[in-house]
Design a protein around this motif. Structure first.
Motif, PDB file in Angstrom:
ATOM      1  N   MET A   1      74.955  42.742  56.730  1.00 44.45           N
ATOM      2  CA  MET A   1      75.311  44.122  56.527  1.00 44.45           C
ATOM      3  C   MET A   1      74.095  44.954  56.107  1.00 44.45           C
ATOM      4  O   MET A   1      74.039  46.121  56.415  1.00 44.45           O
ATOM      5  N   ARG A   2      73.181  44.378  55.408  1.00 43.98           N
ATOM      6  CA  ARG A   2      72.008  45.124  54.952  1.00 43.98           C
ATOM      7  C   ARG A   2      71.204  45.656  56.137  1.00 43.98           C
ATOM      8  O   ARG A   2      70.713  46.782  56.094  1.00 43.98           O
ATOM      9  N   ALA A   3      71.082  44.862  57.181  1.00 41.88           N
ATOM     10  CA  ALA A   3      70.337  45.304  58.362  1.00 41.88           C
ATOM     11  C   ALA A   3      70.992  46.529  58.993  1.00 41.88           C
ATOM     12  O   ALA A   3      70.305  47.457  59.425  1.00 41.88           O
ATOM     13  N   ILE A   4      72.309  46.531  59.044  1.00 39.05           N
ATOM     14  CA  ILE A   4      73.018  47.682  59.610  1.00 39.05           C
ATOM     15  C   ILE A   4      72.801  48.916  58.746  1.00 39.05           C
ATOM     16  O   ILE A   4      72.593  50.014  59.266  1.00 39.05           O
ATOM     17  N   ASP A   5      72.819  48.733  57.436  1.00 32.54           N
ATOM     18  CA  ASP A   5      72.549  49.867  56.544  1.00 32.54           C
ATOM     19  C   ASP A   5      71.175  50.463  56.819  1.00 32.54           C
ATOM     20  O   ASP A   5      71.016  51.683  56.850  1.00 32.54           O
ATOM     21  N   ILE A   6      70.192  49.604  57.027  1.00 28.04           N
ATOM     22  CA  ILE A   6      68.833  50.064  57.303  1.00 28.04           C
ATOM     23  C   ILE A   6      68.780  50.804  58.639  1.00 28.04           C
ATOM     24  O   ILE A   6      68.166  51.864  58.755  1.00 28.04           O
ATOM     25  N   LEU A   7      69.427  50.245  59.656  1.00 24.02           N
ATOM     26  CA  LEU A   7      69.451  50.901  60.968  1.00 24.02           C
ATOM     27  C   LEU A   7      70.128  52.265  60.900  1.00 24.02           C
ATOM     28  O   LEU A   7      69.657  53.235  61.484  1.00 24.02           O
ATOM     29  N   GLU A   8      71.248  52.324  60.197  1.00 24.99           N
ATOM     30  CA  GLU A   8      71.960  53.594  60.065  1.00 24.99           C
ATOM     31  C   GLU A   8      71.093  54.641  59.367  1.00 24.99           C
ATOM     32  O   GLU A   8      71.079  55.801  59.757  1.00 24.99           O
ATOM     33  N   PHE A   9      70.353  54.205  58.359  1.00 27.88           N
ATOM     34  CA  PHE A   9      69.513  55.131  57.607  1.00 27.88           C
ATOM     35  C   PHE A   9      68.300  55.582  58.419  1.00 27.88           C
ATOM     36  O   PHE A   9      67.970  56.770  58.441  1.00 27.88           O
ATOM     37  N   THR A  10      67.641  54.645  59.082  1.00 25.73           N
ATOM     38  CA  THR A  10      66.394  54.981  59.774  1.00 25.73           C
ATOM     39  C   THR A  10      66.614  55.590  61.157  1.00 25.73           C
ATOM     40  O   THR A  10      65.909  56.519  61.539  1.00 25.73           O
ATOM     41  N   LEU A  11      67.561  55.043  61.907  1.00 28.83           N
ATOM     42  CA  LEU A  11      67.769  55.501  63.285  1.00 28.83           C
ATOM     43  C   LEU A  11      68.945  56.468  63.431  1.00 28.83           C
ATOM     44  O   LEU A  11      68.998  57.243  64.377  1.00 28.83           O
ATOM     45  N   GLY A  12      69.903  56.353  62.539  1.00 32.41           N
ATOM     46  CA  GLY A  12      71.093  57.194  62.599  1.00 32.41           C
ATOM     47  C   GLY A  12      72.307  56.400  63.080  1.00 32.41           C
ATOM     48  O   GLY A  12      72.186  55.308  63.624  1.00 32.41           O
ATOM     49  N   PHE A  13      73.464  56.981  62.848  1.00 33.25           N
ATOM     50  CA  PHE A  13      74.715  56.322  63.197  1.00 33.25           C
ATOM     51  C   PHE A  13      74.962  56.248  64.697  1.00 33.25           C
ATOM     52  O   PHE A  13      75.709  55.401  65.161  1.00 33.25           O
ATOM     53  N   ASP A  14      74.351  57.144  65.454  1.00 36.64           N
ATOM     54  CA  ASP A  14      74.653  57.207  66.881  1.00 36.64           C
ATOM     55  C   ASP A  14      73.506  56.722  67.764  1.00 36.64           C
ATOM     56  O   ASP A  14      73.450  57.043  68.944  1.00 36.64           O
ATOM     57  N   HIS A  15      72.622  55.919  67.219  1.00 31.07           N
ATOM     58  CA  HIS A  15      71.508  55.369  67.990  1.00 31.07           C
ATOM     59  C   HIS A  15      71.959  54.081  68.694  1.00 31.07           C
ATOM     60  O   HIS A  15      72.707  53.283  68.121  1.00 31.07           O
ATOM     61  N   PRO A  16      71.524  53.848  69.927  1.00 27.47           N
ATOM     62  CA  PRO A  16      71.928  52.635  70.651  1.00 27.47           C
ATOM     63  C   PRO A  16      71.592  51.322  69.932  1.00 27.47           C
ATOM     64  O   PRO A  16      72.351  50.359  70.028  1.00 27.47           O
ATOM     65  N   GLU A  17      70.498  51.285  69.175  1.00 28.69           N
ATOM     66  CA  GLU A  17      70.175  50.051  68.443  1.00 28.69           C
ATOM     67  C   GLU A  17      71.166  49.801  67.309  1.00 28.69           C
ATOM     68  O   GLU A  17      71.496  48.655  67.017  1.00 28.69           O
TER      69      GLU A  17
END
Length: 65
Positions: free
Chosen positions: A1-17
């Protein structure tokens, strides 16, 4: 879950990654038999892919299956 939190913060909720991370969580949940949780993750992934890649993209279609 931590990785998803980082992705959401850095790339945004609507980024393909971010959507790809959701998809992987959905598949992992499905493998563990937690179909309710898998459904939530896959719906999130599908919405991101639909919005960012379009309805006819093969990644979007694979998340729909």
């Amino acid at each position: 879950m931590r990785a998803i939190d980082i992705l959401e913060f850095t790339l945004g909720f609507d980024h393909p990654e971010t959507g790809e991370a959701y998809s992987k969580m959905g598949l992992a949940s499905q493998e563990h038999g937690d179909y309710k949780r898998a459904s939530v993750w896959m719906r999130r992934a599908f919405c991101i892919f639909f919005k960012s890649l379009g309805k006819d993209d093969e990644i979007t279609l694979s998340a729909f299956e």
